[in-house]
Design a protein around this motif. Structure first.
Motif, PDB file in Angstrom:
ATOM      1  N   MET A   5       0.848  -1.196   0.000  1.00 42.01           N
ATOM      2  CA  MET A   5       0.000   0.000   0.000  1.00 42.01           C
ATOM      3  C   MET A   5       0.882   1.243   0.000  1.00 42.01           C
ATOM      4  N   ASN A   6       0.671   2.132  -0.978  1.00 44.82           N
ATOM      5  CA  ASN A   6       1.481   3.342  -1.024  1.00 44.82           C
ATOM      6  C   ASN A   6       0.910   4.416  -0.097  1.00 44.82           C
ATOM      7  N   ILE A   7       1.668   5.502   0.034  1.00 38.37           N
ATOM      8  CA  ILE A   7       1.282   6.573   0.954  1.00 38.37           C
ATOM      9  C   ILE A   7      -0.044   7.210   0.532  1.00 38.37           C
ATOM     10  N   ARG A   8      -0.239   7.357  -0.768  1.00 35.15           N
ATOM     11  CA  ARG A   8      -1.465   7.987  -1.259  1.00 35.15           C
ATOM     12  C   ARG A   8      -2.697   7.177  -0.865  1.00 35.15           C
ATOM     13  N   LEU A   9      -2.619   5.861  -1.026  1.00 31.79           N
ATOM     14  CA  LEU A   9      -3.760   5.010  -0.678  1.00 31.79           C
ATOM     15  C   LEU A   9      -3.970   4.982   0.832  1.00 31.79           C
ATOM     16  N   PHE A  10      -2.852   4.940   1.575  1.00 34.47           N
ATOM     17  CA  PHE A  10      -2.939   4.957   3.028  1.00 34.47           C
ATOM     18  C   PHE A  10      -3.634   6.243   3.485  1.00 34.47           C
ATOM     19  N   SER A  11      -3.243   7.362   2.894  1.00 34.92           N
ATOM     20  CA  SER A  11      -3.849   8.651   3.247  1.00 34.92           C
ATOM     21  C   SER A  11      -5.340   8.677   2.924  1.00 34.92           C
ATOM     22  N   TYR A  12      -5.708   8.003   1.840  1.00 42.38           N
ATOM     23  CA  TYR A  12      -7.115   7.940   1.448  1.00 42.38           C
ATOM     24  C   TYR A  12      -7.933   7.216   2.515  1.00 42.38           C
ATOM     25  N   PHE A  13      -7.414   6.105   3.023  1.00 44.60           N
ATOM     26  CA  PHE A  13      -8.103   5.372   4.088  1.00 44.60           C
ATOM     27  C   PHE A  13      -8.258   6.237   5.327  1.00 44.60           C
ATOM     28  N   VAL A  14      -7.170   6.912   5.704  1.00 43.57           N
ATOM     29  CA  VAL A  14      -7.189   7.765   6.896  1.00 43.57           C
ATOM     30  C   VAL A  14      -8.205   8.887   6.735  1.00 43.57           C
ATOM     31  N   THR A  15      -8.264   9.478   5.533  1.00 42.72           N
ATOM     32  CA  THR A  15      -9.227  10.556   5.265  1.00 42.72           C
ATOM     33  C   THR A  15     -10.657  10.071   5.442  1.00 42.72           C
ATOM     34  N   LEU A  16     -10.946   8.860   4.966  1.00 40.98           N
ATOM     35  CA  LEU A  16     -12.288   8.298   5.126  1.00 40.98           C
ATOM     36  C   LEU A  16     -12.643   8.102   6.592  1.00 40.98           C
ATOM     37  N   ILE A  17     -11.661   7.653   7.369  1.00 42.74           N
ATOM     38  CA  ILE A  17     -11.907   7.436   8.802  1.00 42.74           C
ATOM     39  C   ILE A  17     -12.177   8.768   9.501  1.00 42.74           C
ATOM     40  N   ILE A  18     -11.398   9.779   9.160  1.00 39.14           N
ATOM     41  CA  ILE A  18     -11.593  11.109   9.760  1.00 39.14           C
ATOM     42  C   ILE A  18     -12.976  11.647   9.430  1.00 39.14           C
ATOM     43  N   LYS A  19     -13.395  11.484   8.181  1.00 37.07           N
ATOM     44  CA  LYS A  19     -14.721  11.955   7.772  1.00 37.07           C
ATOM     45  C   LYS A  19     -15.821  11.221   8.539  1.00 37.07           C
ATOM     46  N   SER A  20     -15.645   9.931   8.746  1.00 38.62           N
ATOM     47  CA  SER A  20     -16.665   9.162   9.469  1.00 38.62           C
ATOM     48  C   SER A  20     -16.742   9.588  10.927  1.00 38.62           C
ATOM     49  N   ARG A  21     -15.574   9.898  11.542  1.00 33.53           N
ATOM     50  CA  ARG A  21     -15.573  10.359  12.929  1.00 33.53           C
ATOM     51  C   ARG A  21     -16.206  11.735  13.054  1.00 33.53           C
ATOM     52  N   MET A  22     -16.028  12.557  12.062  1.00 33.04           N
ATOM     53  CA  MET A  22     -16.570  13.908  12.108  1.00 33.04           C
ATOM     54  C   MET A  22     -18.085  13.946  11.933  1.00 33.04           C
ATOM     55  N   GLU A  23     -18.667  12.807  11.578  1.00 34.32           N
ATOM     56  CA  GLU A  23     -20.122  12.722  11.525  1.00 34.32           C
ATOM     57  C   GLU A  23     -20.723  12.832  12.915  1.00 34.32           C
ATOM     58  N   TYR A  24     -19.916  12.540  13.921  1.00 35.00           N
ATOM     59  CA  TYR A  24     -20.362  12.615  15.321  1.00 35.00           C
ATOM     60  C   TYR A  24     -19.448  13.601  16.055  1.00 35.00           C
ATOM     61  N   ARG A  25     -19.522  14.850  15.653  1.00 33.19           N
ATOM     62  CA  ARG A  25     -18.612  15.861  16.174  1.00 33.19           C
ATOM     63  C   ARG A  25     -18.754  16.053  17.677  1.00 33.19           C
ATOM     64  N   GLY A  26     -19.987  15.984  18.155  1.00 32.30           N
ATOM     65  CA  GLY A  26     -20.219  16.204  19.585  1.00 32.30           C
ATOM     66  C   GLY A  26     -19.475  15.183  20.425  1.00 32.30           C
ATOM     67  N   ALA A  27     -19.608  13.912  20.078  1.00 31.55           N
ATOM     68  CA  ALA A  27     -18.936  12.849  20.818  1.00 31.55           C
ATOM     69  C   ALA A  27     -17.422  12.999  20.716  1.00 31.55           C
TER      70      ALA A  27
END
Length: 263
Positions: free
Chosen positions: A1-23
């Protein structure tokens, strides 16, 4: 897995966490408050004793912040994956990481990246920057570069400890109690290891080299005129990446021996 793909996964996780900003915000505030209390305890202790083995409040604040900052960076990528690995294996969920045309190690880390450590990074970095302006030393470009390299190496070493324990899941399955032991050992480097006996200092330097995370980089920065400080300061920059590489090889060895949830 290259850095670009790794960053893509991390970005998706961050977006999913931000769906619950209050928590997320409540959790971050709680973590910052908890570590602020730890700093307060150390500060109150130094009000009674002035110094601990010659280390002032600002120097210990620097030492402690370096520990927390490197842990937060390293654990962001490795804590959740490694703590969850035993249950992932037992449930048979690990198989999916072996069936993709990707490195199972980086795919597994990227899939379970933990953005929650941002709170640790914020408070430790703020105190670290404050302590840099307060400690009695002459900061040069070389020392600033050294500090950046020490943070990188320390982060690798913190991550290596978690990966090594996680790797044992392939052999013993249940290893979560080892993480508790690891964190208990890490409590020793909240203070200068010079306050401990010779045997414990040797253990924390050469057997379980946690002192390479913050103690030896600190004494190098505080006094690089001592030859021993120079040597161990340089070793601290090398041992982190080396330790992480060895932990990676151990993890991959276990993954290659993995035969399924029943094996």
């Amino acid at each position: 897995m290259n850095i670009r793909l790794f960053s893509y996964f991390v970005t998706l996780i961050i977006k999913s966490r931000m769906e619950y900003r209050g928590a997320f915000i409540i959790g971050a505030v709680g973590q910052i408050t908890g570590y602020a209390a730890n700093y307060l305890v150390i500060w109150l202790l130094l009000q009674n004793f002035d110094t601990i083995n010659g280390w002032s409040w600002t120097e210990i604040a620097f030492l402690y912040s370096l520990n927390i900052l490197t842990y937060a960076i390293g654990a962001s990528f490795t804590y959740t994956p490694m703590v969850s690995l035993d249950q992932t294996i037992i449930n048979g969920d690990f198989d999916k990481y072996l069936t993709k045309p990707l490195s199972p190690f980086t795919y597994y880390l990227a899939n379970l990246f933990n953005i929650g450590y941002i709170a640790h990074i914020v408070i430790s970095l703020l105190v670290l920057l404050w302590s840099i302006t307060q400690v009695d030393m002459n900061w040069t470009a070389i020392k600033l570069i050294y500090l950046v390299l020490a943070i990188i190496s320390g982060s690798f070493l913190q991550a290596a400890g978690l990966v090594v324990i996680g790797s044992l899941s392939f052999i013993f399955l249940r290893v979560r109690y080892l993480f508790e032991i690891f964190f208990k050992l890490k409590e020793f480097i909240a203070y200068p290891i010079s306050i401990y006996g010779t045997l414990l200092q040797m253990v924390l330097t050469w057997i379980i080299p946690l002192a390479m995370i913050n103690y030896y980089p600190s004494i190098y920065l505080f006094d690089d005129s001592v030859l021993t400080n120079k040597i161990l300061g340089v070793v601290a920059l090398v041992i982190g990446p080396l330790g992480f590489y060895m932990s990676y090889k151990l993890w991959m060895y276990g993954a290659n021996k993995y035969q399924g949830a029943g094996g």
